[in-house]
Design a protein around this motif. Structure first.
Motif, PDB file in Angstrom:
ATOM      1  N   PRO A  93       0.704  -1.304   0.345  1.00 22.66           N
ATOM      2  CA  PRO A  93       0.183   0.154   0.119  1.00 22.66           C
ATOM      3  C   PRO A  93       0.624   0.908  -0.366  1.00 22.66           C
ATOM      4  N   ASP A  94       2.070   1.158   0.642  1.00 26.51           N
ATOM      5  CA  ASP A  94       2.705   2.318   0.841  1.00 26.51           C
ATOM      6  C   ASP A  94       3.499   2.511  -0.640  1.00 26.51           C
ATOM      7  N   ASP A  95       3.893   2.148  -1.133  1.00 26.47           N
ATOM      8  CA  ASP A  95       4.578   1.549  -2.223  1.00 26.47           C
ATOM      9  C   ASP A  95       3.996   1.392  -3.887  1.00 26.47           C
ATOM     10  N   VAL A  96       3.079   2.529  -3.598  1.00 28.87           N
ATOM     11  CA  VAL A  96       1.961   2.204  -4.825  1.00 28.87           C
ATOM     12  C   VAL A  96       2.143   3.255  -5.983  1.00 28.87           C
ATOM     13  N   VAL A  97       2.660   3.234  -6.692  1.00 34.01           N
ATOM     14  CA  VAL A  97       2.543   4.509  -8.094  1.00 34.01           C
ATOM     15  C   VAL A  97       2.180   5.822  -8.329  1.00 34.01           C
ATOM     16  N   PHE A  98       3.215   6.210  -8.045  1.00 34.86           N
ATOM     17  CA  PHE A  98       2.302   7.922  -7.791  1.00 34.86           C
ATOM     18  C   PHE A  98       1.683   8.736  -9.285  1.00 34.86           C
ATOM     19  N   TYR A  99       0.176   9.371  -8.590  1.00 37.05           N
ATOM     20  CA  TYR A  99      -0.874  10.063  -9.743  1.00 37.05           C
ATOM     21  C   TYR A  99      -0.831  10.806  -8.990  1.00 37.05           C
ATOM     22  N   GLN A 100      -1.294  11.900  -9.104  1.00 41.36           N
ATOM     23  CA  GLN A 100      -1.802  12.992  -9.114  1.00 41.36           C
ATOM     24  C   GLN A 100      -3.369  13.763  -9.425  1.00 41.36           C
ATOM     25  N   ALA A 101      -3.729  12.860  -8.597  1.00 43.02           N
ATOM     26  CA  ALA A 101      -5.367  13.536  -9.724  1.00 43.02           C
ATOM     27  C   ALA A 101      -6.192  14.762  -9.904  1.00 43.02           C
TER      28      ALA A 101
ATOM     29  N   HIS B 180      -1.552   2.684 -11.207  1.00 41.55           N
ATOM     30  CA  HIS B 180      -2.159   3.544 -10.159  1.00 41.55           C
ATOM     31  C   HIS B 180      -3.067   2.591  -9.080  1.00 41.55           C
ATOM     32  N   MET B 181      -3.605   2.650 -10.048  1.00 39.06           N
ATOM     33  CA  MET B 181      -4.948   2.251  -9.589  1.00 39.06           C
ATOM     34  C   MET B 181      -4.837   0.366  -9.469  1.00 39.06           C
ATOM     35  N   ALA B 182      -4.455  -0.098 -10.680  1.00 38.30           N
ATOM     36  CA  ALA B 182      -4.624  -1.351 -10.162  1.00 38.30           C
ATOM     37  C   ALA B 182      -3.756  -1.818  -8.726  1.00 38.30           C
ATOM     38  N   GLU B 183      -2.534  -1.016  -8.311  1.00 39.28           N
ATOM     39  CA  GLU B 183      -1.613  -1.124  -7.223  1.00 39.28           C
ATOM     40  C   GLU B 183      -2.777  -0.574  -6.049  1.00 39.28           C
ATOM     41  N   ARG B 184      -2.988   0.085  -6.322  1.00 41.52           N
ATOM     42  CA  ARG B 184      -4.411   0.889  -5.605  1.00 41.52           C
ATOM     43  C   ARG B 184      -5.091  -0.407  -4.520  1.00 41.52           C
ATOM     44  N   LEU B 185      -5.788  -1.106  -5.826  1.00 41.76           N
ATOM     45  CA  LEU B 185      -6.792  -1.950  -5.900  1.00 41.76           C
ATOM     46  C   LEU B 185      -6.369  -3.058  -5.236  1.00 41.76           C
ATOM     47  N   GLY B 186      -5.275  -3.692  -5.362  1.00 45.65           N
ATOM     48  CA  GLY B 186      -4.396  -4.646  -5.319  1.00 45.65           C
ATOM     49  C   GLY B 186      -4.495  -5.754  -6.338  1.00 45.65           C
ATOM     50  N   ARG B 187      -4.328  -5.294  -7.251  1.00 41.82           N
ATOM     51  CA  ARG B 187      -4.678  -6.219  -8.415  1.00 41.82           C
ATOM     52  C   ARG B 187      -3.658  -6.686  -9.517  1.00 41.82           C
ATOM     53  N   LYS B 188      -3.419  -7.793  -9.598  1.00 45.99           N
ATOM     54  CA  LYS B 188      -2.775  -7.328 -11.255  1.00 45.99           C
ATOM     55  C   LYS B 188      -2.934  -7.066 -12.510  1.00 45.99           C
ATOM     56  N   LEU B 189      -2.297  -6.324 -13.218  1.00 46.13           N
ATOM     57  CA  LEU B 189      -2.973  -5.422 -15.057  1.00 46.13           C
ATOM     58  C   LEU B 189      -1.695  -6.140 -15.353  1.00 46.13           C
ATOM     59  N   TYR B 190      -2.192  -6.265 -16.985  1.00 47.98           N
ATOM     60  CA  TYR B 190      -1.728  -6.467 -17.587  1.00 47.98           C
ATOM     61  C   TYR B 190      -2.033  -5.498 -18.664  1.00 47.98           C
ATOM     62  N   THR B 191      -0.700  -5.128 -19.245  1.00 46.12           N
ATOM     63  CA  THR B 191      -0.873  -3.870 -20.078  1.00 46.12           C
ATOM     64  C   THR B 191      -0.490  -4.367 -21.425  1.00 46.12           C
ATOM     65  N   VAL B 192      -1.318  -4.286 -22.562  1.00 50.64           N
ATOM     66  CA  VAL B 192      -0.827  -4.386 -23.683  1.00 50.64           C
ATOM     67  C   VAL B 192      -0.980  -3.365 -24.577  1.00 50.64           C
ATOM     68  N   ALA B 193      -0.465  -2.838 -25.480  1.00 50.84           N
ATOM     69  CA  ALA B 193      -0.011  -1.985 -26.060  1.00 50.84           C
ATOM     70  C   ALA B 193      -0.440  -2.176 -27.880  1.00 50.84           C
ATOM     71  N   CYS B 194      -1.584  -2.154 -28.545  1.00 52.06           N
ATOM     72  CA  CYS B 194      -1.845  -1.831 -29.033  1.00 52.06           C
ATOM     73  C   CYS B 194      -1.398  -1.627 -30.324  1.00 52.06           C
ATOM     74  N   HIS B 195      -1.769  -2.652 -31.442  1.00 58.03           N
ATOM     75  CA  HIS B 195      -1.131  -1.850 -32.957  1.00 58.03           C
ATOM     76  C   HIS B 195      -1.286  -2.857 -34.340  1.00 58.03           C
ATOM     77  N   ASP B 196      -1.161  -2.203 -35.342  1.00 60.90           N
ATOM     78  CA  ASP B 196      -2.139  -2.727 -36.294  1.00 60.90           C
ATOM     79  C   ASP B 196      -2.262  -3.959 -36.500  1.00 60.90           C
ATOM     80  N   ASP B 197      -1.467  -4.558 -36.349  1.00 49.19           N
ATOM     81  CA  ASP B 197      -0.840  -6.024 -36.651  1.00 49.19           C
ATOM     82  C   ASP B 197      -1.224  -6.984 -34.910  1.00 49.19           C
ATOM     83  N   LEU B 198      -1.751  -6.264 -34.076  1.00 49.17           N
ATOM     84  CA  LEU B 198      -2.882  -7.327 -33.264  1.00 49.17           C
ATOM     85  C   LEU B 198      -3.400  -7.837 -33.641  1.00 49.17           C
TER      86      LEU B 198
END
Length: 273
Positions: free
Chosen positions: A12-20, A54-72
């Motif tokens: 909880p104290d190591d959440v990615v910084f995000y300024q709302a 930030h929200m994934a870490e705040r909620l304690g959830r694993k996050l999969y990030t996919v960078a979309c592109h033309d060939d995806l």
């Protein structure tokens, strides 16, 4: 295969910084509470990806990030059969892993992906929360905690690229923009360690360049670019050089436009608060 970034849970104290900038944190939490998919739209470098991390870490959830592109393709997201030492086996894609694990799957710049992606997204983005795996015959029910988040830059929309109404209306939508001057200054200081007076100069420069409009620049300077320039300045690089390589060169390849940006930067950096 897609470019996938996986983020594990943080303390909880190591959440990615995000300024709302508003109530986006609460809106994300409410969407997650009711299992609603989320669409985030905003210009490049305004904090969309950082917000999701930030929200994934705040909620304690694993996050999969996919960078979309033309060939995806849908197979890149869902999975495919591969051949190994023991024969053919099935390998889940990032979307399938998120569905099975109850994680967050973030499709960044979804309009850059091929249209067959929507075939996969639709049953997950309504009350069914299902993912059909045609290759294996499975019909996966999303595990508790699964959340689908997509984003795109409205500035890139044209007749060929854009989300269909049938796709858009499955999502709760949030609009992002560059932070107001005071907030952006605070972010630049926090992320770079640069003194406030110099950060204010960078923010004023960015605001001036954003006023040029799309006819002068293909894309406005992002908060990300300001942080790049600020970190170079904090490391001892001359302010004008930091702005040239951190901001101006990143915005255009045109020699005339580049000189104009350099002149504007010189003007703003000469201002002493």
């Amino acid at each position: 295969m897609p470019s996938v970034t996986t983020h594990l849970r943080s303390a909880p104290d190591d959440v990615v910084f995000y300024q709302a900038a508003g109530n986006e944190v609460e809106l994300f939490e409410r969407a997650d509470q009711f299992g609603l998919p989320l669409l985030i739209k905003g210009p490049t470098g305004c904090g969309k990806t950082r917000f999701v991390q930030h929200m994934a870490e705040r909620l304690g959830r694993k996050l999969y990030t996919v960078a979309c592109h033309d060939d995806l393709t849908s197979a890149d997201l869902v999975g495919r059969h591969l051949i190994g030492a023991q024969g053919t086996y099935w390998q889940d894609g990032p979307l399938t892993r998120a569905v099975r694990e109850g994680a967050i799957c973030y499709l960044d710049e979804i309009i850059e992906a091929r249209k067959d992606i929507t075939v996969v997204v639709h049953p997950l983005a309504d009350d069914r929360r299902l993912l059909p795996l045609d290759a294996t015959g499975e019909l996966l029910q999303a595990a508790p905690g699964f959340m689908l988040v997509v984003s795109y830059n409205p500035g890139y929309r044209n007749l060929l690229k854009g989300l269909k109404p049938s796709t858009r209306q499955r999502f709760v939508a949030l609009s992002f923009d560059y932070p107001h001057a005071e907030l952006e200054t605070r972010i630049v200081c926090r992320e770079s360690g640069l003194a406030q007076p110099q950060a204010e100069q960078l923010v004023r420069l960015a605001q001036a360049l954003r006023q040029l409009g799309e006819h002068d620049l293909e894309e406005a300077p992002s908060t990300r670019l300001l942080i790049h320039a600020a970190r170079l300045m904090q490391a001892g690089l001359a302010p004008l050089d930091a702005c040239r390589v951190g901001i101006c060169e990143a915005l255009t390849d045109d020699a005339v436009a580049l000189q104009a940006l350099h002149d504007i930067a010189a003007l703003h950096l000469a201002i002493t608060p």
